[in-house]
Motif scaffolding. Structure first.
Motif, PDB file in Angstrom:
ATOM      1  N   VAL A 205       0.861  -1.175   0.000  1.00  0.00           N
ATOM      2  CA  VAL A 205       0.000   0.000   0.000  1.00  0.00           C
ATOM      3  C   VAL A 205       0.900   1.229   0.000  1.00  0.00           C
ATOM      4  N   ASP A 206       0.579   2.209  -0.849  1.00  0.00           N
ATOM      5  CA  ASP A 206       1.332   3.452  -0.903  1.00  0.00           C
ATOM      6  C   ASP A 206       0.456   4.615  -0.440  1.00  0.00           C
ATOM      7  N   PHE A 207       1.067   5.581   0.241  1.00  0.00           N
ATOM      8  CA  PHE A 207       0.404   6.826   0.609  1.00  0.00           C
ATOM      9  C   PHE A 207       1.084   7.967  -0.142  1.00  0.00           C
ATOM     10  N   ILE A 208       0.319   8.812  -0.800  1.00  0.00           N
ATOM     11  CA  ILE A 208       0.836  10.089  -1.286  1.00  0.00           C
ATOM     12  C   ILE A 208       0.475  11.098  -0.203  1.00  0.00           C
ATOM     13  N   CYS A 209       1.439  11.438   0.637  1.00  0.00           N
ATOM     14  CA  CYS A 209       1.165  12.156   1.884  1.00  0.00           C
ATOM     15  C   CYS A 209       0.945  13.639   1.660  1.00  0.00           C
ATOM     16  N   ASP A 210       0.436  14.271   2.717  1.00  0.00           N
ATOM     17  CA  ASP A 210       0.153  15.696   2.662  1.00  0.00           C
ATOM     18  C   ASP A 210       0.834  16.399   3.837  1.00  0.00           C
ATOM     19  N   ASN A 211       0.114  16.721   4.897  1.00  0.00           N
ATOM     20  CA  ASN A 211       0.626  17.608   5.950  1.00  0.00           C
ATOM     21  C   ASN A 211       1.289  16.875   7.114  1.00  0.00           C
ATOM     22  N   VAL A 212       2.138  17.631   7.820  1.00  0.00           N
ATOM     23  CA  VAL A 212       2.639  17.200   9.117  1.00  0.00           C
ATOM     24  C   VAL A 212       1.505  17.303  10.139  1.00  0.00           C
ATOM     25  N   GLY A 213       1.802  16.977  11.390  1.00  0.00           N
ATOM     26  CA  GLY A 213       0.804  17.103  12.444  1.00  0.00           C
ATOM     27  C   GLY A 213      -0.140  15.919  12.478  1.00  0.00           C
ATOM     28  N   LEU A 214      -1.392  16.179  12.809  1.00  0.00           N
ATOM     29  CA  LEU A 214      -2.376  15.102  12.910  1.00  0.00           C
ATOM     30  C   LEU A 214      -2.474  14.302  11.625  1.00  0.00           C
ATOM     31  N   ASP A 215      -2.391  14.992  10.503  1.00  0.00           N
ATOM     32  CA  ASP A 215      -2.504  14.336   9.208  1.00  0.00           C
ATOM     33  C   ASP A 215      -1.483  13.206   9.084  1.00  0.00           C
ATOM     34  N   LEU A 216      -0.215  13.533   9.321  1.00  0.00           N
ATOM     35  CA  LEU A 216       0.852  12.538   9.201  1.00  0.00           C
ATOM     36  C   LEU A 216       0.775  11.498  10.316  1.00  0.00           C
ATOM     37  N   LEU A 217       0.424  11.914  11.535  1.00  0.00           N
ATOM     38  CA  LEU A 217       0.339  10.963  12.645  1.00  0.00           C
ATOM     39  C   LEU A 217      -0.695   9.870  12.354  1.00  0.00           C
ATOM     40  N   PHE A 218      -1.826  10.243  11.790  1.00  0.00           N
ATOM     41  CA  PHE A 218      -2.832   9.235  11.479  1.00  0.00           C
ATOM     42  C   PHE A 218      -2.439   8.390  10.265  1.00  0.00           C
ATOM     43  N   ALA A 314      -1.055  -2.277  -4.449  1.00  0.00           N
ATOM     44  CA  ALA A 314      -2.422  -2.769  -4.590  1.00  0.00           C
ATOM     45  C   ALA A 314      -3.428  -1.656  -4.368  1.00  0.00           C
ATOM     46  N   LEU A 315      -3.023  -0.626  -3.597  1.00  0.00           N
ATOM     47  CA  LEU A 315      -3.860   0.545  -3.355  1.00  0.00           C
ATOM     48  C   LEU A 315      -2.954   1.730  -3.065  1.00  0.00           C
ATOM     49  N   VAL A 316      -3.300   2.886  -3.622  1.00  0.00           N
ATOM     50  CA  VAL A 316      -2.621   4.134  -3.321  1.00  0.00           C
ATOM     51  C   VAL A 316      -3.602   5.031  -2.566  1.00  0.00           C
ATOM     52  N   VAL A 317      -3.210   5.471  -1.382  1.00  0.00           N
ATOM     53  CA  VAL A 317      -4.025   6.386  -0.574  1.00  0.00           C
ATOM     54  C   VAL A 317      -3.564   7.794  -0.903  1.00  0.00           C
ATOM     55  N   VAL A 318      -4.413   8.556  -1.588  1.00  0.00           N
ATOM     56  CA  VAL A 318      -4.071   9.897  -2.052  1.00  0.00           C
ATOM     57  C   VAL A 318      -4.614  10.901  -1.043  1.00  0.00           C
ATOM     58  N   LYS A 319      -3.721  11.587  -0.343  1.00  0.00           N
ATOM     59  CA  LYS A 319      -4.111  12.438   0.772  1.00  0.00           C
ATOM     60  C   LYS A 319      -4.253  13.903   0.355  1.00  0.00           C
ATOM     61  N   GLY A 320      -5.321  14.539   0.826  1.00  0.00           N
ATOM     62  CA  GLY A 320      -5.381  15.981   0.827  1.00  0.00           C
ATOM     63  C   GLY A 320      -5.980  16.641  -0.392  1.00  0.00           C
ATOM     64  N   ASP A 321      -6.174  17.944  -0.256  1.00  0.00           N
ATOM     65  CA  ASP A 321      -6.873  18.730  -1.265  1.00  0.00           C
ATOM     66  C   ASP A 321      -6.030  18.933  -2.517  1.00  0.00           C
ATOM     67  N   VAL A 322      -4.760  19.276  -2.367  1.00  0.00           N
ATOM     68  CA  VAL A 322      -3.936  19.567  -3.534  1.00  0.00           C
ATOM     69  C   VAL A 322      -3.722  18.313  -4.373  1.00  0.00           C
TER      70      VAL A 322
END
Length: 380
Positions: A205-218, A314-322
């Motif tokens: 599983v891949d994450f395309i990450c976004d912000n630090v803080g709560l976003d990254l912690l979760f 198998a799945l990419v989790v695309v994070k955030g508005d941008v």
């Protein structure tokens, strides 16, 4: 295709980010960093350019300058309020890094101009995360895997509200995990489909990450769950290669977050951090980066090496508005357009975890947008 979101759109969030938010970011950078006079003056000149001049090219000597200036050529003579919104935003962050000498040798080389803001956001987030995490840790023996997964997935969604590039949205940020109260705000919910795919067990599983803080912690907590329960054999976090959109996470930010968890006082948090450290050390959790993530291209123009990398998931989790905007070319698609019709180019199955900030939304049922507008004209 429909027209792109433009900074010239009257009354739009896009226009407001250029007129109001970008000068505010420059002012914060000056206040937070103790830069010498020449850097302060460069930042002030940049602020004046945004307010009253055409977009000016980069002038420093770095390998990426020709690429950026080549794209700027398409908008020669245009002001910051006459161009596609995504281009204006990403060129703003690249020019800001030039002004603060981020790429130049010397004292300010690779000094994150948003570093102090990020550290404060992380400290606040860690305290809020601790409360929710300890509650989940206590409740976990009484929950099944599907319930825990759902709580973490939805927290990874709502944690995205904590975004330093947009103060208005940040003020609404929730602590996550207490997600049941937010269900009425979900416009599209594919939780069951995601769970069905992952609970069967996948290789990656891949994450395309976004912000630090709560976003990254979760994101980290969800990655730990997937690895610990055997739902995924490997998780890759794709992070930014340089400072971007104020609070976007880079590999160093992710390492700091893991270390902060591993040394936290609450035992449950500490155990999570120590597991994450072990996942990184044995290669089950990868912290990856690529210049594409801070570039001006949309996801359909992703370079072949990165397409090949994501295709292994198998799945990419695309994070955030941008990232959501880049999936959709940052264009004014009709709201009933199907995501899979626009983003069929994407190299792997994906789920977008996104709280609305930019005025773009697809995948709604016919008539749903009209009902939302009647209920709340500012729903976007």
């Amino acid at each position: 295709p429909p027209p792109p979101l433009m900074t010239s759109d009257p009354g739009s969030f896009a226009r407001a980010t250029i007129v109001d938010r970008k000068p505010q970011i420059i002012r914060q950078v000056i206040e937070e960093n103790g830069y010498p006079l020449e850097i302060v003056q460069a930042l002030q000149m940049f602020r004046d350019e945004i307010a009253e001049q055409p977009m000016q090219p980069l002038i420093e000597s770095t390998p990426d300058v020709d690429r950026w200036n080549g794209e700027l050529w398409h908008y020669e003579g245009k002001s910051w309020l006459e161009v596609p919104w995504y281009w204006a935003e990403v060129f703003f962050y690249r020019k800001l890094l030039e002004a603060v000498r981020y790429f130049q040798p010397g004292l300010w080389h690779e000094r994150d101009p948003f570093g102090s803001l990020k550290r404060r956001q992380e400290a606040e987030a860690l305290a809020r995360f601790a409360e929710g995490w300890s509650q989940l840790d206590t409740a976990a023996p009484h929950l099944n895997e599907a319930q825990i997964f759902e709580a973490l997935l939805h927290s990874a969604l709502w944690g995205n509200r904590a975004d330093l590039s947009n103060f208005t949205v940040r003020e609404l940020a929730q602590a996550g995990l207490a997600t049941q109260a937010e269900r009425h705000n979900l416009l599209i919910d594919d939780t069951q489909a995601v769970e069905a795919l992952l609970s069967a067990g996948v290789a990656r599983v891949d994450f395309i990450c976004d912000n630090v803080g709560l976003d990254l912690l979760f994101d980290l907590a969800l990655a730990d769950f997937l690895l610990g329960r055997g739902w995924a054999q490997q998780v890759t976090l794709h992070l930014k290669s340089q400072p971007f959109f104020v609070s976007d996470a880079m590999p160093a930010d992710a390492t700091l977050a893991i270390n902060a968890l591993a040394t936290a006082a609450p035992a449950a948090e500490q155990a999570l951090g120590q597991r994450l450290r072990a996942w990184v050390e044995d290669g089950h959790l990868r912290l990856a980066t690529d210049p594409f993530w801070t570039g001006f291209l949309m996801f359909r123009d992703m370079p072949s090496h990165l397409r090949g990398e994501l295709a292994q998931a198998a799945l990419v989790v695309v994070k955030g508005d941008v990232n959501y905007r880049r999936l959709l070319d940052d264009r004014h698609w009709p709201h009933a357009t199907r995501m899979k019709d626009v983003a069929a180019y994407f190299p792997a199955p994906f789920v977008a975890l996104r709280t609305l900030k930019g005025e773009i939304m697809v995948g709604l049922e016919p008539g749903q947008a009209e009902r939302l507008s009647a209920e709340d004209p500012a729903w976007l």
